[in-house]
Enzyme design. Structure first.
Site, PDB file in Angstrom:
ATOM      1  N   MET A  61       5.872  -2.348  -7.267  1.00 61.95           N
ATOM      2  CA  MET A  61       4.502  -2.843  -7.271  1.00 61.95           C
ATOM      3  C   MET A  61       4.004  -2.962  -8.710  1.00 61.95           C
ATOM      4  O   MET A  61       4.212  -2.050  -9.513  1.00 61.95           O
ATOM      5  CB  MET A  61       3.602  -1.872  -6.486  1.00 61.95           C
ATOM      6  CG  MET A  61       2.140  -2.260  -6.443  1.00 61.95           C
ATOM      7  SD  MET A  61       1.167  -1.133  -5.397  1.00 61.95           S
ATOM      8  CE  MET A  61       1.110   0.338  -6.461  1.00 61.95           C
ATOM      9  N   PRO A  62       3.337  -4.057  -9.062  1.00 60.82           N
ATOM     10  CA  PRO A  62       2.804  -4.181 -10.426  1.00 60.82           C
ATOM     11  C   PRO A  62       1.824  -3.054 -10.759  1.00 60.82           C
ATOM     12  O   PRO A  62       1.093  -2.568  -9.894  1.00 60.82           O
ATOM     13  CB  PRO A  62       2.092  -5.541 -10.392  1.00 60.82           C
ATOM     14  CG  PRO A  62       2.803  -6.310  -9.325  1.00 60.82           C
ATOM     15  CD  PRO A  62       3.141  -5.287  -8.278  1.00 60.82           C
ATOM     16  N   ALA A  63       1.806  -2.660 -12.029  1.00 62.70           N
ATOM     17  CA  ALA A  63       0.965  -1.557 -12.485  1.00 62.70           C
ATOM     18  C   ALA A  63      -0.491  -1.973 -12.714  1.00 62.70           C
ATOM     19  O   ALA A  63      -1.328  -1.132 -13.028  1.00 62.70           O
ATOM     20  CB  ALA A  63       1.534  -0.960 -13.764  1.00 62.70           C
ATOM     21  N   LEU A  64      -0.788  -3.257 -12.582  1.00 66.93           N
ATOM     22  CA  LEU A  64      -2.154  -3.741 -12.748  1.00 66.93           C
ATOM     23  C   LEU A  64      -2.376  -4.885 -11.771  1.00 66.93           C
ATOM     24  O   LEU A  64      -1.492  -5.722 -11.567  1.00 66.93           O
ATOM     25  CB  LEU A  64      -2.400  -4.237 -14.177  1.00 66.93           C
ATOM     26  CG  LEU A  64      -3.854  -4.634 -14.482  1.00 66.93           C
ATOM     27  CD1 LEU A  64      -4.674  -3.396 -14.837  1.00 66.93           C
ATOM     28  CD2 LEU A  64      -3.931  -5.640 -15.624  1.00 66.93           C
ATOM     29  N   GLY A  65      -3.553  -4.913 -11.157  1.00 62.18           N
ATOM     30  CA  GLY A  65      -3.859  -5.982 -10.228  1.00 62.18           C
ATOM     31  C   GLY A  65      -5.315  -6.374 -10.290  1.00 62.18           C
ATOM     32  O   GLY A  65      -6.116  -5.753 -10.995  1.00 62.18           O
ATOM     33  N   ASP A  69      -5.701  -7.035  -4.586  1.00 65.54           N
ATOM     34  CA  ASP A  69      -6.140  -5.981  -3.671  1.00 65.54           C
ATOM     35  C   ASP A  69      -7.423  -6.399  -2.971  1.00 65.54           C
ATOM     36  O   ASP A  69      -8.442  -6.655  -3.621  1.00 65.54           O
ATOM     37  CB  ASP A  69      -6.392  -4.681  -4.449  1.00 65.54           C
ATOM     38  CG  ASP A  69      -6.985  -3.592  -3.581  1.00 65.54           C
ATOM     39  OD1 ASP A  69      -6.196  -2.842  -2.969  1.00 65.54           O
ATOM     40  OD2 ASP A  69      -8.227  -3.490  -3.501  1.00 65.54           O
ATOM     41  N   TYR A 107     -14.208  -6.101   2.854  1.00 65.93           N
ATOM     42  CA  TYR A 107     -14.740  -6.893   1.747  1.00 65.93           C
ATOM     43  C   TYR A 107     -15.202  -8.281   2.205  1.00 65.93           C
ATOM     44  O   TYR A 107     -15.934  -8.949   1.468  1.00 65.93           O
ATOM     45  CB  TYR A 107     -13.702  -7.067   0.633  1.00 65.93           C
ATOM     46  CG  TYR A 107     -13.226  -5.789  -0.014  1.00 65.93           C
ATOM     47  CD1 TYR A 107     -13.852  -4.560   0.233  1.00 65.93           C
ATOM     48  CD2 TYR A 107     -12.145  -5.804  -0.887  1.00 65.93           C
ATOM     49  CE1 TYR A 107     -13.399  -3.400  -0.356  1.00 65.93           C
ATOM     50  CE2 TYR A 107     -11.691  -4.637  -1.492  1.00 65.93           C
ATOM     51  CZ  TYR A 107     -12.313  -3.438  -1.222  1.00 65.93           C
ATOM     52  OH  TYR A 107     -11.855  -2.291  -1.817  1.00 65.93           O
ATOM     53  N   LYS A 130      -6.731  -3.458   3.596  1.00 66.84           N
ATOM     54  CA  LYS A 130      -7.064  -2.134   4.110  1.00 66.84           C
ATOM     55  C   LYS A 130      -7.727  -2.215   5.482  1.00 66.84           C
ATOM     56  O   LYS A 130      -8.461  -3.166   5.774  1.00 66.84           O
ATOM     57  CB  LYS A 130      -8.016  -1.423   3.137  1.00 66.84           C
ATOM     58  CG  LYS A 130      -7.567  -1.445   1.687  1.00 66.84           C
ATOM     59  CD  LYS A 130      -8.545  -0.740   0.773  1.00 66.84           C
ATOM     60  CE  LYS A 130      -8.264  -1.048  -0.685  1.00 66.84           C
ATOM     61  NZ  LYS A 130      -8.761  -2.386  -1.092  1.00 66.84           N
ATOM     62  N   HIS A 159      -8.620   2.808   4.789  1.00 65.33           N
ATOM     63  CA  HIS A 159      -9.636   2.708   3.751  1.00 65.33           C
ATOM     64  C   HIS A 159     -10.280   4.055   3.390  1.00 65.33           C
ATOM     65  O   HIS A 159     -10.631   4.284   2.234  1.00 65.33           O
ATOM     66  CB  HIS A 159     -10.718   1.711   4.184  1.00 65.33           C
ATOM     67  CG  HIS A 159     -11.340   0.986   3.047  1.00 65.33           C
ATOM     68  ND1 HIS A 159     -11.673  -0.338   3.087  1.00 65.33           N
ATOM     69  CD2 HIS A 159     -11.718   1.396   1.815  1.00 65.33           C
ATOM     70  CE1 HIS A 159     -12.213  -0.714   1.940  1.00 65.33           C
ATOM     71  NE2 HIS A 159     -12.252   0.329   1.154  1.00 65.33           N
TER      72      HIS A 159
END
Length: 293
Positions: free
Chosen positions: A16-20, A47, A52, A77, A110
């Site tokens: 998984m990428p460390a920033l999103g 995310d 949302y 979520k 969540h």
């Protein structure tokens, strides 16, 4: 183009990428261009959440970007009103349809609901089925304390891959992070630059703004970076996954421009020392099924 972010390996081998890009509070009509701008800038993690109200727009933004499905990591979520085994499976189907995807990368609960923890457990067991069926690549939780996680893991089979929590320099949760590491759970940071302290929330009047801390503004001046970039780099130095939210193209581009410098251990420790122990968001121990109604 900035990035891409380095990859973090989850406890089941998924990377998984460390920033999103986070899209909490992003209006639907601003979400599509925000997602496409982020992908153009090198983001490979988006995310969102059922609560949302912009899953459809996240999916549309991904589709418009032209990026291959295998090249973007998508998180959504489950909301509290859908807790329970069968209702979780239905809610997952709804989220997937809105996203326009046939498989999800990471599905999270969540919030824990201490007063209805049986329902929390039932939802997690449904997520385990989704994982076993190959409909999601990894599963996890949000806002779980060590006590919640201990209870959950005692009653389920799959150790959560991720625990997404409020985490920024003024509320850095060292004990929770240590617990997560011991159990192979990756900690993901919502409000990673302390936005919860600026846009309000339970207890937001009692906490400080990390971006105004002299320690951080001083490092920003030293490195020729913004305070937000210093804080996000601090997150990276701790092997956390940060998901800053923005719909502003210049801010989206700025937030990923953190992989051309690093902080020293002494500088990381100086930022660690800013922890106040005061959260800006809701207390997970006090969440109930009607908390956010």
């Amino acid at each position: 183009m900035n990035g891409p972010a380095p990859l973090l390996t989850l406890n089941n081998g998924v990377r998984m990428p460390a920033l999103g890009l986070g899209v909490y509070q992003s209006p639907p009509d601003e979400t599509v261009p925000a997602v496409t701008a982020a992908i153009e800038d090198g983001y490979r993690l988006i995310d969102t959440a059922a609560a949302y109200g912009n899953e459809k727009e996240v999916g549309e933004g991904i589709a418009r970007s032209g990026i291959g499905r295998e090249d973007v990591f998508v998180i959504t979520k489950l909301w509290l009103t859908d807790y329970g085994y069968d209702s979780t499976l239905r809610a997952f189907d709804t989220s997937l349809t809105k996203l326009g995807l046939d498989r999800l990368d990471l599905y999270l609960l969540h919030w824990p609901v201490p007063s209805a923890f049986d329902a929390t457990v039932a939802s997690y067991k449904a997520a385990e089925k989704l994982l076993a069926d190959g409909r999601v690549r990894a599963i996890g939780v949000c806002n779980h304390t060590p006590e919640h996680l201990t209870d959950l893991m005692a009653r389920t089979e799959v150790v959560p891959a991720v625990n997404q929590v409020e985490l920024h320099p003024n509320f850095s949760q060292p004990e929770l992070r240590a617990f997560d590491v011991r159990h192979g759970i990756l900690t993901q940071s919502w409000s990673p630059i302390g936005g919860v302290n600026r846009y309000g929330g339970e207890g937001a009047d009692k906490v400080r703004d990390p971006l105004q801390e002299p320690t951080i503004t001083g490092l920003a001046e030293k490195y020729g970076k913004s305070p937000a970039q210093i804080v996000l780099r601090w997150q990276v130095e701790h092997d956390l996954c940060a998901i800053p939210k923005s719909v502003k193209p210049h801010r989206i581009a700025e937030n990923i421009g953190i992989f051309d410098f690093s902080l020293t251990p002494h500088e990381v420790a100086a930022i660690d020392a800013l922890d106040t122990g005061a959260r800006g968001g809701p207390d997970p121990d006090r969440v109930a099924l009607d908390t956010f109604s």
